[in-house]
Design a protein around this motif. Sequence first.
Motif, mmCIF file in Angstrom:
data_model
loop_
_atom_site.group_PDB
_atom_site.id
_atom_site.type_symbol
_atom_site.label_atom_id
_atom_site.label_comp_id
_atom_site.label_asym_id
_atom_site.label_seq_id
_atom_site.Cartn_x
_atom_site.Cartn_y
_atom_site.Cartn_z
ATOM 1 N N ALA A 125 -10.679 -78.701 27.823
ATOM 2 C CA ALA A 125 -11.678 -78.448 28.989
ATOM 3 C C ALA A 125 -12.136 -80.034 29.218
ATOM 4 C CB ALA A 125 -12.594 -77.551 28.701
ATOM 5 N N VAL A 126 -11.959 -80.751 27.856
ATOM 6 C CA VAL A 126 -12.865 -82.040 28.120
ATOM 7 C C VAL A 126 -11.605 -82.585 29.027
ATOM 8 C CG1 VAL A 126 -14.131 -84.245 27.410
ATOM 9 C CG2 VAL A 126 -15.012 -81.469 26.573
ATOM 10 N N ILE A 127 -11.255 -83.142 27.862
ATOM 11 C CA ILE A 127 -10.222 -84.079 28.822
ATOM 12 C C ILE A 127 -9.464 -83.788 29.977
ATOM 13 C CG2 ILE A 127 -7.539 -84.022 28.261
ATOM 14 C CD1 ILE A 127 -7.883 -83.840 25.222
ATOM 15 N N LEU A 128 -9.439 -81.805 30.309
ATOM 16 C CA LEU A 128 -8.824 -81.583 31.900
ATOM 17 C C LEU A 128 -10.461 -82.287 32.852
ATOM 18 C CD1 LEU A 128 -6.866 -77.839 31.396
ATOM 19 C CD2 LEU A 128 -6.360 -80.179 31.341
ATOM 20 N N SER A 129 -11.363 -81.869 32.468
ATOM 21 C CA SER A 129 -12.426 -82.435 33.446
ATOM 22 C C SER A 129 -12.146 -83.399 33.597
ATOM 23 C CB SER A 129 -13.378 -81.839 32.399
ATOM 24 O OG SER A 129 -13.731 -80.175 32.722
ATOM 25 N N THR A 130 -12.015 -84.571 32.678
ATOM 26 C CA THR A 130 -12.677 -85.770 32.619
ATOM 27 C C THR A 130 -11.337 -86.655 34.092
ATOM 28 O OG1 THR A 130 -11.237 -86.170 30.899
ATOM 29 C CG2 THR A 130 -13.869 -86.069 30.411
ATOM 30 N N GLN A 131 -10.075 -85.887 33.631
ATOM 31 C CA GLN A 131 -9.011 -86.523 34.678
ATOM 32 C C GLN A 131 -9.574 -86.197 35.661
ATOM 33 O OE1 GLN A 131 -4.965 -85.652 32.987
ATOM 34 N NE2 GLN A 131 -5.655 -85.513 31.377
ATOM 35 N N LEU A 132 -9.921 -84.837 36.417
ATOM 36 C CA LEU A 132 -10.401 -85.088 37.759
ATOM 37 C C LEU A 132 -11.765 -85.692 37.641
ATOM 38 C CD1 LEU A 132 -9.909 -83.719 40.587
ATOM 39 C CD2 LEU A 132 -10.553 -81.402 39.398
ATOM 40 N N LYS A 133 -12.643 -85.722 37.138
ATOM 41 C CA LYS A 133 -13.745 -86.352 37.354
ATOM 42 C C LYS A 133 -13.028 -87.837 37.360
ATOM 43 C CE LYS A 133 -16.831 -85.319 34.114
ATOM 44 N NZ LYS A 133 -18.578 -85.293 33.297
ATOM 45 N N GLU A 134 -12.414 -88.434 36.631
ATOM 46 C CA GLU A 134 -12.009 -89.444 37.199
ATOM 47 C C GLU A 134 -11.597 -89.801 38.643
ATOM 48 O OE1 GLU A 134 -9.764 -93.672 35.204
ATOM 49 O OE2 GLU A 134 -9.489 -91.461 34.728
ATOM 50 N N MET A 135 -10.746 -89.242 38.552
ATOM 51 C CA MET A 135 -10.042 -89.294 40.707
ATOM 52 C C MET A 135 -11.841 -88.986 41.438
ATOM 53 S SD MET A 135 -7.099 -86.809 40.074
ATOM 54 C CE MET A 135 -6.022 -87.473 38.760
ATOM 55 N N LEU A 136 -12.474 -88.621 40.976
ATOM 56 C CA LEU A 136 -13.355 -87.546 41.869
ATOM 57 C C LEU A 136 -14.478 -88.845 42.347
ATOM 58 C CD1 LEU A 136 -14.137 -83.811 41.136
ATOM 59 C CD2 LEU A 136 -12.606 -85.182 43.323
ATOM 60 N N LEU A 137 -14.758 -89.379 41.292
ATOM 61 C CA LEU A 137 -15.098 -90.354 41.168
ATOM 62 C C LEU A 137 -15.093 -91.779 41.776
ATOM 63 C CD1 LEU A 137 -17.278 -90.525 37.219
ATOM 64 C CD2 LEU A 137 -18.436 -89.837 39.487
ATOM 65 N N SER A 138 -14.090 -91.824 41.812
ATOM 66 C CA SER A 138 -13.774 -92.824 42.927
ATOM 67 C C SER A 138 -13.793 -92.912 44.560
ATOM 68 C CB SER A 138 -12.243 -92.906 42.671
ATOM 69 O OG SER A 138 -10.716 -91.863 43.348
ATOM 70 N N VAL A 139 -14.250 -91.956 45.261
ATOM 71 C CA VAL A 139 -14.982 -91.695 46.659
ATOM 72 C C VAL A 139 -15.156 -93.235 47.227
ATOM 73 C CG1 VAL A 139 -15.899 -89.826 48.200
ATOM 74 C CG2 VAL A 139 -15.032 -89.397 46.532
ATOM 75 N N ASN A 140 -16.561 -93.619 46.372
ATOM 76 C CA ASN A 140 -16.357 -94.468 46.981
ATOM 77 C C ASN A 140 -16.365 -95.876 46.764
ATOM 78 O OD1 ASN A 140 -18.979 -92.678 48.498
ATOM 79 N ND2 ASN A 140 -20.342 -93.135 46.710
ATOM 80 N N THR A 141 -15.216 -95.586 46.028
ATOM 81 C CA THR A 141 -14.356 -97.442 46.188
ATOM 82 C C THR A 141 -14.055 -98.188 46.900
ATOM 83 O OG1 THR A 141 -12.936 -96.056 44.607
ATOM 84 C CG2 THR A 141 -13.789 -96.615 43.265
ATOM 85 N N GLN A 142 -12.942 -99.364 46.716
ATOM 86 C CA GLN A 142 -12.561 -99.934 47.919
ATOM 87 C C GLN A 142 -11.158 -99.598 47.634
ATOM 88 O OE1 GLN A 142 -14.098 -101.655 49.993
ATOM 89 N NE2 GLN A 142 -15.732 -101.683 49.265
ATOM 90 N N ASP A 143 -10.263 -99.453 46.878
ATOM 91 C CA ASP A 143 -9.620 -98.735 46.905
ATOM 92 C C ASP A 143 -8.935 -97.249 48.043
ATOM 93 O OD1 ASP A 143 -9.217 -100.520 45.078
ATOM 94 O OD2 ASP A 143 -8.627 -99.007 43.428
ATOM 95 N N THR A 144 -9.911 -96.642 48.387
ATOM 96 C CA THR A 144 -10.062 -95.344 49.322
ATOM 97 C C THR A 144 -9.919 -95.768 50.397
ATOM 98 O OG1 THR A 144 -12.007 -95.535 49.347
ATOM 99 C CG2 THR A 144 -10.522 -93.774 47.475
ATOM 100 N N TYR A 145 -10.204 -97.460 51.191
ATOM 101 C CA TYR A 145 -9.525 -97.677 52.343
ATOM 102 C C TYR A 145 -8.303 -98.861 52.627
ATOM 103 C CZ TYR A 145 -15.209 -96.420 52.962
ATOM 104 O OH TYR A 145 -15.803 -96.109 52.829
ATOM 105 N N GLN A 146 -7.791 -98.639 51.739
ATOM 106 C CA GLN A 146 -6.252 -99.871 51.723
ATOM 107 C C GLN A 146 -5.432 -98.807 51.452
ATOM 108 O OE1 GLN A 146 -7.308 -102.507 48.655
ATOM 109 N NE2 GLN A 146 -8.853 -103.502 50.216
ATOM 110 N N GLY A 147 -3.949 -99.190 52.246
ATOM 111 C CA GLY A 147 -3.189 -98.738 52.001
ATOM 112 C C GLY A 147 -3.219 -96.827 52.312
ATOM 113 N N THR A 148 -1.443 -96.114 51.804
ATOM 114 C CA THR A 148 -1.558 -95.028 52.440
ATOM 115 C C THR A 148 -1.947 -94.025 51.158
ATOM 116 O OG1 THR A 148 0.608 -94.937 51.568
ATOM 117 C CG2 THR A 148 0.644 -95.547 53.493
#
Length: 376
Positions: A125-148
Amino acid sequence: MACFQRESPALKEILLKLYNAEKTMEIDHHLYEFGSVEYHIQSSPSDPQYAYLSISTPLLSQGVMLSHGLSHFTIQMVKEICSDVVEIIEPTKEGYQLTLRLDFAKILNSKDSEKVISEISALQAVILSTQLKEMLLSVNTQDTYQGTYKPIKLVYHPREPFFVIRQPKKIMAVFPMRFKDKSDVIIATAFFQELMDVGNSKEWSKAPPCCWSPIPPPELTGEPFEDLSTNGGFVSFDISSRHVDDKRVDKTVWSLLNFHAYVKFHVKSTRGFIQRRMRKRLEGLVQVLPKSSSEEEEEEEEEEETKKVQANAGRRSRRKLVILPKSKILKRKCGYFSRKIKKIRSRIKIHGFWRFRKRWLKMPKFSSSRGYTKLE
């Protein structure tokens, strides 16, 4: 996705067996769980202090896969699990993504030994959660404003994938819903509509906005047809930065991972409730039907009896109330008596009646001045 707990019940049972054993046991056991998860547990009397646990679990997305199989963020989260007791072994055992060495000597000396075993049992459960958590924590990163913003397909079970789509200032999670029975589709559709109404109300304004649609959202344009072919529609949640802060991120991740399981549990419970109510209703009707038929017959008989009693009472009351004169009464009696006499076919013989007739009822003879001749 099945409704899985954070802890693996089978893995926890084996670890507790090792913990409670008086002597070190020889164990070389392979354990398989739902979702293509595999555990390999090894323990030997030659090395009584340590036990080795290897795990192979499907990754949610190939986007987080590195050369060693797991991202650096996932490895760091695993290291935080009982760092004094658990140690990551590199290189990992062939065919597995992670191998851990468990120090049972320290587990035995720990005050919360059972809690430590429970945390180790929740490794998958920790492995699954951390994979999704890593994606959700990138909400405010600059990568979300660039590219498709290309959707990221997350697969825990081949038949139940879901998508995560990065957008400016939010992340959109889309769940294609599939059901085997038509009755489940009807129940789930009503549930989704109710969830959408409640989730978008003022009382739940802090929760992620929910949206349900029978057709895929525009963000999934270009995805394979087999991923978009559903009979239950698409449920989407908009996750903003406030839903992934330090206090809420674990709850948000676990809710998304268990959404399929939650919906199926709700549909199954609702269907069971409806079936129980229908059985009780049917049993009640079966018990009422014979009683109603017998009661109807009794009521009909009672109604007929009451009608007869009322009719007789009415006749009696009429006889009592109607007063006829004596002349009419005599006429009725004489008429009744004469009708009785006519019914008798034999002649009434009265003794001495012939003398009375000869003397008093003798008919006179008449003569005519005209004569009649018989015609021939």
